[in-house]
Scaffold this motif. Structure first.
Motif, PDB file in Angstrom:
ATOM      1  N   ASP A   1       0.872  -1.134   0.005  1.00  0.00           N
ATOM      2  CA  ASP A   1      -0.084   0.104  -0.114  1.00  0.00           C
ATOM      3  C   ASP A   1       0.772   1.180   0.161  1.00  0.00           C
ATOM      4  OD1 ASP A   1      -2.285  -1.743  -0.104  1.00  0.00           O
ATOM      5  OD2 ASP A   1      -2.593  -1.382   2.009  1.00  0.00           O
ATOM      6  N   ALA A   2       1.718   1.186   0.755  1.00  0.00           N
ATOM      7  CA  ALA A   2       2.817   2.291   0.860  1.00  0.00           C
ATOM      8  C   ALA A   2       3.519   2.544  -0.455  1.00  0.00           C
ATOM      9  CB  ALA A   2       3.919   2.093   1.852  1.00  0.00           C
ATOM     10  N   ALA A   3       3.877   1.473  -1.201  1.00  0.00           N
ATOM     11  CA  ALA A   3       4.582   1.734  -2.448  1.00  0.00           C
ATOM     12  C   ALA A   3       3.597   2.128  -3.403  1.00  0.00           C
ATOM     13  CB  ALA A   3       4.915   0.408  -2.957  1.00  0.00           C
ATOM     14  N   GLN A   4       2.315   1.659  -3.428  1.00  0.00           N
ATOM     15  CA  GLN A   4       1.351   2.049  -4.337  1.00  0.00           C
ATOM     16  C   GLN A   4       0.885   3.686  -4.089  1.00  0.00           C
ATOM     17  OE1 GLN A   4      -2.453   0.069  -4.217  1.00  0.00           O
ATOM     18  NE2 GLN A   4      -3.306   1.402  -5.858  1.00  0.00           N
ATOM     19  N   ALA A   5       1.243   4.177  -2.983  1.00  0.00           N
ATOM     20  CA  ALA A   5       0.829   5.574  -2.618  1.00  0.00           C
ATOM     21  C   ALA A   5       1.934   6.431  -3.107  1.00  0.00           C
ATOM     22  CB  ALA A   5       0.627   5.808  -1.031  1.00  0.00           C
ATOM     23  N   ARG A   6       3.442   5.844  -3.089  1.00  0.00           N
ATOM     24  CA  ARG A   6       4.368   6.552  -3.697  1.00  0.00           C
ATOM     25  C   ARG A   6       4.249   6.708  -5.112  1.00  0.00           C
ATOM     26  NH1 ARG A   6       9.782   4.449  -1.748  1.00  0.00           N
ATOM     27  NH2 ARG A   6      10.703   6.197  -2.681  1.00  0.00           N
ATOM     28  N   ILE A   7       4.088   5.585  -5.998  1.00  0.00           N
ATOM     29  CA  ILE A   7       3.689   5.339  -7.425  1.00  0.00           C
ATOM     30  C   ILE A   7       2.695   6.544  -7.723  1.00  0.00           C
ATOM     31  CG2 ILE A   7       2.937   4.083  -9.207  1.00  0.00           C
ATOM     32  CD1 ILE A   7       4.341   1.652  -7.813  1.00  0.00           C
ATOM     33  N   GLU A   8       1.364   6.556  -6.949  1.00  0.00           N
ATOM     34  CA  GLU A   8       0.374   7.288  -7.253  1.00  0.00           C
ATOM     35  C   GLU A   8       0.842   8.765  -6.909  1.00  0.00           C
ATOM     36  OE1 GLU A   8      -2.777   5.923  -4.953  1.00  0.00           O
ATOM     37  OE2 GLU A   8      -3.310   4.260  -6.239  1.00  0.00           O
ATOM     38  N   ALA A   9       1.636   9.145  -6.282  1.00  0.00           N
ATOM     39  CA  ALA A   9       2.008  10.334  -5.985  1.00  0.00           C
ATOM     40  C   ALA A   9       3.032  10.964  -6.914  1.00  0.00           C
ATOM     41  CB  ALA A   9       2.803  10.664  -4.551  1.00  0.00           C
ATOM     42  N   ILE A  10       3.330  10.473  -8.021  1.00  0.00           N
ATOM     43  CA  ILE A  10       4.024  10.948  -9.045  1.00  0.00           C
ATOM     44  C   ILE A  10       3.322  12.099  -9.923  1.00  0.00           C
ATOM     45  CG2 ILE A  10       5.189  10.381 -11.255  1.00  0.00           C
ATOM     46  CD1 ILE A  10       6.127   7.485 -10.249  1.00  0.00           C
ATOM     47  N   VAL A  11       3.756  13.045 -10.090  1.00  0.00           N
ATOM     48  CA  VAL A  11       3.158  14.199 -10.688  1.00  0.00           C
ATOM     49  C   VAL A  11       3.214  14.141 -12.182  1.00  0.00           C
ATOM     50  CG1 VAL A  11       2.557  16.784 -10.663  1.00  0.00           C
ATOM     51  CG2 VAL A  11       3.007  15.584  -8.608  1.00  0.00           C
TER      52      VAL A  11
ATOM     53  N   SER B   1       4.147  15.125  -1.999  1.00  0.00           N
ATOM     54  CA  SER B   1       4.155  14.676  -0.908  1.00  0.00           C
ATOM     55  C   SER B   1       2.616  13.919  -0.133  1.00  0.00           C
ATOM     56  CB  SER B   1       4.455  15.602   0.275  1.00  0.00           C
ATOM     57  OG  SER B   1       4.770  15.034   1.634  1.00  0.00           O
ATOM     58  N   PHE B   2       3.025  12.724   0.434  1.00  0.00           N
ATOM     59  CA  PHE B   2       1.669  11.985   1.078  1.00  0.00           C
ATOM     60  C   PHE B   2       1.719  12.390   2.347  1.00  0.00           C
ATOM     61  CE2 PHE B   2      -1.275   9.563  -1.419  1.00  0.00           C
ATOM     62  CZ  PHE B   2      -0.653   9.947  -2.513  1.00  0.00           C
ATOM     63  N   ASP B   3       2.620  13.146   3.166  1.00  0.00           N
ATOM     64  CA  ASP B   3       2.738  13.322   4.568  1.00  0.00           C
ATOM     65  C   ASP B   3       1.512  14.010   5.160  1.00  0.00           C
ATOM     66  OD1 ASP B   3       5.259  12.700   4.346  1.00  0.00           O
ATOM     67  OD2 ASP B   3       6.224  14.512   4.027  1.00  0.00           O
ATOM     68  N   GLY B   4       0.627  14.445   4.371  1.00  0.00           N
ATOM     69  CA  GLY B   4      -0.638  15.270   5.070  1.00  0.00           C
ATOM     70  C   GLY B   4      -1.481  15.349   4.069  1.00  0.00           C
ATOM     71  N   PRO B   5      -2.752  15.802   4.485  1.00  0.00           N
ATOM     72  CA  PRO B   5      -3.911  15.978   3.943  1.00  0.00           C
ATOM     73  C   PRO B   5      -3.484  17.000   2.787  1.00  0.00           C
ATOM     74  CG  PRO B   5      -4.496  16.709   6.143  1.00  0.00           C
ATOM     75  CD  PRO B   5      -3.153  16.026   5.999  1.00  0.00           C
ATOM     76  N   GLU B   6      -4.172  17.047   1.626  1.00  0.00           N
ATOM     77  CA  GLU B   6      -3.981  17.772   0.521  1.00  0.00           C
ATOM     78  C   GLU B   6      -5.143  19.143   0.745  1.00  0.00           C
ATOM     79  OE1 GLU B   6      -3.700  16.085  -3.346  1.00  0.00           O
ATOM     80  OE2 GLU B   6      -3.003  14.447  -2.397  1.00  0.00           O
TER      81      GLU B   6
END
Length: 83
Positions: free
Chosen positions: A56-66, A78-83
């Protein structure tokens, strides 16, 4: 068995997955006494949860690619906090 087993939090994803596969094989063989089967099942569930959390963490990092306007990766967000 669980006494000398490595701590799951110290294992890499690959080590945890390999350990989970070993647990599954032991349970499928059916040669393990009931009490040990329960212990193995509990460890297997913890290993499964650890592997899932890492996936799940790896997927979140992949989805965070802009992507830029041309659809090409231009960085990450960053996924460190709410957007």
């Amino acid at each position: 068995m669980a006494q000398d087993a490595p701590d799951i939090s110290d294992m890499s994803f690959e080590e945890a997955l390999k350990a989970l596969q070993q647990v599954v094989r032991q349970l499928e063989d059916g040669e393990v006494p009931l009490d040990q089967s329960i212990t193995l099942y509990e460890r297997g569930e913890k290993l499964r949860a650890a592997c899932q959390a890492r996936l799940d963490a790896a997927q979140a990092r992949i989805e965070a690619i802009v992507l830029d306007a041309g659809g090409k990766p231009s960085g990450t967000k960053s996924f460190d906090g709410p957007e």
